[in-house]
Write an enzyme that holds these catalytic residues in place. Structure first.
Site, PDB file in Angstrom:
ATOM      1  N   ASP A 193       0.763  -1.250   0.000  1.00 36.45           N
ATOM      2  CA  ASP A 193       0.000   0.000   0.000  1.00 36.45           C
ATOM      3  C   ASP A 193       0.802   1.314   0.000  1.00 36.45           C
ATOM      4  O   ASP A 193       0.636   2.132  -0.879  1.00 36.45           O
ATOM      5  CB  ASP A 193      -0.948   0.023   1.199  1.00 36.45           C
ATOM      6  CG  ASP A 193      -1.842  -1.206   1.237  1.00 36.45           C
ATOM      7  OD1 ASP A 193      -1.751  -2.060   0.328  1.00 36.45           O
ATOM      8  OD2 ASP A 193      -2.638  -1.317   2.179  1.00 36.45           O
ATOM      9  N   GLU A 431       3.132  -9.124  11.502  1.00 36.14           N
ATOM     10  CA  GLU A 431       2.752  -8.709  10.145  1.00 36.14           C
ATOM     11  C   GLU A 431       4.013  -8.341   9.347  1.00 36.14           C
ATOM     12  O   GLU A 431       4.161  -8.726   8.196  1.00 36.14           O
ATOM     13  CB  GLU A 431       1.817  -7.501  10.270  1.00 36.14           C
ATOM     14  CG  GLU A 431       1.135  -7.087   8.986  1.00 36.14           C
ATOM     15  CD  GLU A 431       0.178  -5.918   9.214  1.00 36.14           C
ATOM     16  OE1 GLU A 431       0.083  -5.429  10.364  1.00 36.14           O
ATOM     17  OE2 GLU A 431      -0.461  -5.510   8.227  1.00 36.14           O
TER      18      GLU A 431
HETATM   19  C1  2M8 Z   1      -2.830  -4.249   4.132  1.00 35.86           C
HETATM   20  O1  2M8 Z   1      -3.813  -3.527   3.388  1.00 35.86           O
HETATM   21  C2  2M8 Z   1      -5.054  -3.092   3.939  1.00 35.86           C
HETATM   22  C3  2M8 Z   1      -5.868  -2.485   2.791  1.00 35.86           C
HETATM   23  O2  2M8 Z   1      -6.154  -3.488   1.841  1.00 35.86           O
HETATM   24  C4  2M8 Z   1      -4.914  -2.083   5.050  1.00 35.86           C
HETATM   25  O3  2M8 Z   1      -3.810  -1.589   5.316  1.00 35.86           O
HETATM   26  O4  2M8 Z   1      -5.945  -1.745   5.670  1.00 35.86           O
HETATM   27  C5  2M8 Z   1      -1.753  -4.705   3.130  1.00 35.86           C
HETATM   28  O5  2M8 Z   1      -0.606  -5.183   3.796  1.00 35.86           O
HETATM   29  C6  2M8 Z   1      -2.320  -5.784   2.212  1.00 35.86           C
HETATM   30  O6  2M8 Z   1      -1.323  -6.307   1.377  1.00 35.86           O
HETATM   31  C7  2M8 Z   1      -2.967  -6.923   3.014  1.00 35.86           C
HETATM   32  O7  2M8 Z   1      -3.622  -7.795   2.137  1.00 35.86           O
HETATM   33  C8  2M8 Z   1      -3.985  -6.380   4.058  1.00 35.86           C
HETATM   34  C9  2M8 Z   1      -4.479  -7.473   5.015  1.00 35.86           C
HETATM   35  O8  2M8 Z   1      -3.392  -8.182   5.565  1.00 35.86           O
HETATM   36  O9  2M8 Z   1      -3.374  -5.351   4.845  1.00 35.86           O
END
Ligand code: 2M8
Length: 462
Positions: A193, A431
């Site tokens: 992101d 994470e």
């Molecule tokens: C993160 O993205 C989400 C938005 O989609 C967020 O930050 O709210 C990213 O690391 C993405 O790659 C990942 O799929 C998601 C859920 O782990 O988190």
């Protein structure tokens, strides 16, 4: 809440002694699991995410093959009529005000007849790891009894048309130019992101009259400065509004959307996924024309990545369609050709040199020889901010798997050892990790981190 994941043929912990890694990883997946799908993290991400679920299924395949198949089937059940697999499927039972943007903000079904009406989904997509996961489920079922193999075959047959429709969507609606590369509409589609890959394209987005919003993500992390900034969020939310104005119609988006970028990492994953889809097509005896179509996508995709190679940086670069120029930023996405595979020896050598250099995994300050998401030599690098520098276990997995496919056994084993040592030494399934200290950051119980650890362990090796 599902209570059990059966440890069918659970592999023994490997020699590098993350002795506790295997049962601990299974525990994370068990706790984050709901009936038929898994939350990426219990508090921060209470819904189903597309590429998270694909990685989760890869890990689950070693614990409970049927549950792994269910993870994918739940995702496929929310496929749009265009073939798109949505990036988030909203959990109607998630606590209110736990994640934003929520289903109401997306209004996908209200605005587009292509979207499923229940459960609600977002209007974006994420990198297509799914065919790779489906193939892994099929392959890991081969060691099981006849009934299990039959069930897995049925799953393979049901998955094939879903995957084909998904890849057709990506190669047409997301590539009307026939360039071989996928266009993304939002940094969230890249999965990386707030990577500096998107800084310039995002800065060019002028935020209009944005409806007010509250960021719930900041309530779930120890230090909000590790998450994307408020300025970035305004732009993320503005892009969402412009997609809504286009009613999620692909042609309308292409016409007027302010963020259109050819994403080389997304495209490389699609190429690798097309190779997996070809194997699935063979196993289900798909028509020859379909196999030829998929084979053509692999070839065209690889040629196109070659066109986006930067000989000075020795990396592949994203291309901003609106600005008409490449994004000259050194991030892990630059290893796209390694992930896409089929490299000539010279290109492989150059990519490995870059990987081993101080720009990435050879940086002397690193706690583990694992590539930071952004090169520490980049001005946009930040060691604690999300995709601006931390090490991400799923990226380690993608590179490890790609090194194996490239025949680089020794390097792959080393990356696997380091990646496992990081989760074993540094306190679990975070994470992401600070690259220089190895400190775990973000959500402490991230499902895909546990899942890739299970796949690393199942692969064995020294
Ligand atoms: C993160 O993205 C989400 C938005 O989609 C967020 O930050 O709210 C990213 O690391 C993405 O790659 C990942 O799929 C998601 C859920 O782990 O988190």
């Amino acid at each position: 809440m599902r209570e059990e994941l059966t440890p069918e043929g659970m592999p023994q912990p490997a020699r590098e002694n993350p002795g506790e890694v295997n049962p601990l990883a299974a525990g994370v997946l068990r706790r984050n699991s709901l009936e038929s799908w898994t939350r990426p993290a219990p508090a921060l991400y209470p819904h189903q995410w597309s590429w998270d679920s694909a990685f989760i299924a890869l890990g689950l395949a070693h614990l409970d093959n049927r549950r792994a198949a269910q993870e994918m089937e739940t995702l496929f059940a929310s496929q749009w009529s265009t073939g798109k697999l949505p990036h988030v499927i909203f959990n109607p039972e998630a606590p209110p005000k736990s994640y934003f943007p929520d289903a109401e903000r997306w209004s996908s079904a209200e605005l587009s007849s292509d979207a499923p009406s229940s459960p609600h989904t977002s209007g974006l997509c994420q990198p297509p790891v799914h065919a790779i996961a489906v193939l892994r489920i099929w392959e890991s079922a081969q060691a099981k009894d006849k009934d299990r193999i039959e069930l897995a075959r049925e799953f393979l047959r049901d998955s094939y048309p879903r995957l084909l429709a998904w890849h057709l969507y990506l190669t047409t609606a997301r590539d009307p130019e026939g360039s071989g590369l996928v266009t993304i509409y939002h940094p969230w589609e890249s999965g990386t992101d707030n990577s500096p890959r998107w800084d310039e394209a995002l800065e060019a987005v002028e935020v209009g009259d944005l409806p007010p919003y509250t960021r719930y993500d900041l309530q779930h992390v120890a230090d909000p400065s590790h998450r994307p900034s408020d300025e970035e969020y305004d732009r993320y939310l503005w892009l969402l509004e412009t997609l809504k104005q286009a009613r999620y119609d692909e042609a309308a988006i292409y016409e007027s959307h302010p963020f259109l970028v050819k994403d080389v990492l997304f495209s490389a994953i699609l190429i690798a996924a097309n190779e997996a889809l070809l194997k699935i097509a063979d196993a289900v005896e798909a028509p020859e024309e379909e196999r030829a179509l998929i084979g053509g996508w692999v070839e065209r995709g690889r040629e196109s990545l070659e066109e986006h190679w930067d000989p000075d940086l020795k990396l592949c670069l994203d291309y901003d369609l609106r600005a008409g120029k490449a994004a000259r930023v050194r991030t892990v996405a630059g290893f796209a050709p390694l992930i896409a595979g089929g490299l000539n020896p010279e290109r492989l050598r150059e990519l490995l040199d870059t990987l081993d250099s101080p720009t990435f995994a050879g940086n002397p300050r690193l706690a583990f020889a694992l590539p930071p998401s952004t090169s520490p030599e980049e001005p946009g690098f930040h060691p604690r901010s999300y995709w601006r520098g931390p090490v991400w276990p799923v990226i380690n997995w993608l590179l490890w798997w790609s090194l194996l496919r490239a025949g680089e056994q020794e390097r792959a084993q080393k990356m696997r050892r380091d990646a496992l040592a990081q989760v074993a030494d540094e306190g679990g399934f975070a994470e992401y990790f600070e690259p220089f200290s190895g400190e775990p950051l973000g959500s402490p119980d991230q499902s895909w981190t546990a899942a890739v650890a299970l796949d690393f362990l199942a692969a064995g090796g020294s």
